[in-house]
Design an enzyme around this catalytic site. Structure first.
Site, short mmCIF file in Angstrom:
data_model
loop_
_atom_site.label_atom_id
_atom_site.label_comp_id
_atom_site.label_asym_id
_atom_site.label_seq_id
_atom_site.Cartn_x
_atom_site.Cartn_y
_atom_site.Cartn_z
N ARG A 36 4.42 -12.84 4.39
CA ARG A 36 3.09 -12.79 5.03
C ARG A 36 3.29 -13.32 6.44
O ARG A 36 3.14 -14.51 6.71
CB ARG A 36 2.07 -13.65 4.28
CG ARG A 36 1.79 -13.18 2.86
CD ARG A 36 0.85 -11.98 2.82
NE ARG A 36 0.66 -11.51 1.45
CZ ARG A 36 1.34 -10.50 0.91
NH1 ARG A 36 2.22 -9.82 1.62
NH2 ARG A 36 1.13 -10.14 -0.33
N GLU B 154 10.56 -5.87 3.65
CA GLU B 154 11.18 -7.19 3.69
C GLU B 154 12.69 -7.09 3.89
O GLU B 154 13.28 -7.87 4.65
CB GLU B 154 10.86 -7.97 2.41
CG GLU B 154 9.42 -8.46 2.37
CD GLU B 154 8.91 -8.80 0.97
OE1 GLU B 154 7.81 -9.35 0.87
OE2 GLU B 154 9.60 -8.49 -0.03
N ALA C 285 4.71 3.60 -3.41
CA ALA C 285 4.48 4.84 -4.16
C ALA C 285 5.75 5.69 -4.31
O ALA C 285 5.71 6.75 -4.95
CB ALA C 285 3.38 5.66 -3.49
N GLY D 253 -1.32 -6.61 -6.53
CA GLY D 253 -0.76 -7.04 -7.81
C GLY D 253 0.32 -6.13 -8.35
O GLY D 253 1.01 -6.52 -9.30
N GLY E 243 3.18 -5.29 -7.05
CA GLY E 243 4.48 -5.95 -6.87
C GLY E 243 4.66 -7.10 -7.85
O GLY E 243 5.78 -7.34 -8.33
N ASP E 244 3.58 -7.80 -8.16
CA ASP E 244 3.68 -8.94 -9.09
C ASP E 244 3.88 -8.44 -10.53
O ASP E 244 4.64 -9.04 -11.30
CB ASP E 244 2.41 -9.80 -9.00
CG ASP E 244 2.19 -10.30 -7.58
OD1 ASP E 244 3.18 -10.58 -6.89
OD2 ASP E 244 1.02 -10.39 -7.16
P1 ADP Z 1 5.52 -5.02 -3.26
O1 ADP Z 1 5.44 -4.45 -1.88
O2 ADP Z 1 4.61 -6.18 -3.49
O3 ADP Z 1 6.90 -5.26 -3.77
P2 ADP Z 1 4.85 -2.35 -4.14
O4 ADP Z 1 3.56 -2.01 -3.54
O5 ADP Z 1 6.09 -1.74 -3.59
O6 ADP Z 1 4.96 -3.93 -4.24
O7 ADP Z 1 4.75 -2.00 -5.69
C1 ADP Z 1 5.71 -2.37 -6.63
C2 ADP Z 1 6.02 -1.23 -7.53
O8 ADP Z 1 4.81 -0.77 -8.15
C3 ADP Z 1 6.62 -0.03 -6.81
O9 ADP Z 1 8.03 -0.13 -6.75
C4 ADP Z 1 6.18 1.12 -7.72
O10 ADP Z 1 7.07 1.25 -8.80
C5 ADP Z 1 4.82 0.65 -8.23
N1 ADP Z 1 3.75 1.20 -7.37
C6 ADP Z 1 3.15 0.60 -6.31
N2 ADP Z 1 2.25 1.42 -5.72
C7 ADP Z 1 2.28 2.56 -6.45
C8 ADP Z 1 1.59 3.83 -6.35
N3 ADP Z 1 0.70 4.06 -5.39
N4 ADP Z 1 1.90 4.77 -7.29
C9 ADP Z 1 2.80 4.56 -8.26
N5 ADP Z 1 3.48 3.41 -8.38
C10 ADP Z 1 3.24 2.43 -7.50
#
Ligand code: ADP
Length: 316
Positions: free
Chosen positions: A167, A197, A224, A250, A252-253
């Site tokens: 952040r 990151e 996505a 959430g 990512g979590d």
């Molecule tokens: P972060 O950035 O917090 O690590 P992400 O947004 O990349 O989290 O989401 C983590 C995981 O969740 C992605 O690797 C994917 O597998 C799934 N995910 C996130 N957004 C989507 C989406 N729009 N459609 C399908 N899967 C998603």
């Protein structure tokens, strides 16, 4: 198997409308937030015994958060209530693509004031995994508390898990953010970073640059587009599941918790199960993206299995 999550716990205020700035939004929905707390709830939904260590204010928001974690089955014996500062708040902007930006109220907030002597070390002892992030490393005394906790966990043989969770606007500058985020890699066996990151930390896209001698597995998430999982010897790419994303808060979590769970279950056969663990984690993230808010959206193990059995051959 038991996991202890350490770090920030806060209120997210999410606008009821998409595509409006925080300043222009008329109404907000109150939701429990904070990445390590979300991971604790997600692990509890995956049938792991989850404990949360952190600090909120002794105020109605702090007590609401405590109740929310407890109602989700998370052990909150190590959650402190500060008399010196209020619970952190974050106002979340939802853009049309359901991505997020944040405005934080933490000058300082209760979580930032947690001291090493506030850490419930007895609740770390005997656990299997210690999970943390970088937000609690931003300022003192929270930074010392985080380091004391993670070092205690390491000395007691826990598996260490880390999500840097950048952040940028919370750090004094980019150099401080870079140095702060790097700390966690020296401790963790299990790591998740987003592609952004990875780029910020290494200037490129080589996940191996973040491997340290003790690193077992490193996941790179691509929203996505899915994720890649790396061990020292192998790498697999896992496409995302095509879903109707309404709010990725959430995701990512959920992914992080499913990754920890997969690593625990795989044990010695981690390398053989890399693709399976990746699918499980991507399914958890995808399901979370289909429901508003973080905690209400985090799936149970049964939901993930159901989703995976329906999605055979259906990956994007
Ligand atoms: P972060 O950035 O917090 O690590 P992400 O947004 O990349 O989290 O989401 C983590 C995981 O969740 C992605 O690797 C994917 O597998 C799934 N995910 C996130 N957004 C989507 C989406 N729009 N459609 C399908 N899967 C998603």
């Amino acid at each position: 198997m038991s996991v202890v999550c350490f770090g920030e716990l806060l209120i997210d205020f999410v606008p009821t409308e998409k595509g409006v700035t925080v300043g222009a939004a008329a109404q907000f929905i109150k939701a429990a937030g904070g990445a390590p707390a979300n991971v604790a709830v997600a692990l509890s939904r995956l049938n792991h015994a989850a404990t949360f260590l952190g600090q909120v204010g002794d105020d109605p928001f702090g007590h609401f958060l405590a109740q929310t974690l407890q109602a989700s089955g998370v052990n909150i014996e190590g959650l402190r209530f500060s008399q010196e500062a209020l619970t952190a708040l974050a106002f979340v902007e939802l853009s049309d693509s359901a991505d997020r930006s944040f405005i934080f109220y933490r000058k300082p907030s209760a979580d930032m004031l947690m001291r090493p002597e506030d850490v419930a070390f007895d609740l770390i002892q005997g656990q299997r995994v210690f999970h943390f992030g970088s937000i609690s490393l931003i300022s003192e005394p929270g930074r010392s508390a985080t380091l004391a906790a993670v070092e205690y966990a390491r000395n007691n043989g826990l598996l260490i898990s880390y999500d840097p969770n950048l952040r940028m606007n919370l750090w004094p500058d980019r150099e401080a953010a870079h140095a702060g985020l790097m700390i966690g890699f020296d401790y963790a066996q299990v790591v998740k970073v987003s592609a952004e990151e990875l780029e910020f930390l290494t200037g490129g896209s080589d996940a191996m640059a973040l491997f340290r001698p003790q690193t077992l597995i490193l996941a790179v998430t691509h929203g996505a587009e899915g994720a890649a999982l790396h061990t020292r010897e192998e790498a697999v790419s896992v496409p995302a599941f095509a879903v109707n994303a309404v709010d990725t808060t959430g995701a990512g979590d959920a992914f992080m918790a499913a990754l920890i769970s997969g690593v625990l279950e795989a044990g010695e056969s981690l390398a053989d199960q890399l693709a399976e663990i990746g699918r499980f984690a991507c399914a958890a993230g995808a399901i979370t993206a289909t429901i508003k808010g973080a905690i209400p959206a985090l799936p149970t193990r049964q939901q993930i299995y159901g989703f995976l059995s329906r999605a055979v051959g259906d990956q994007a």
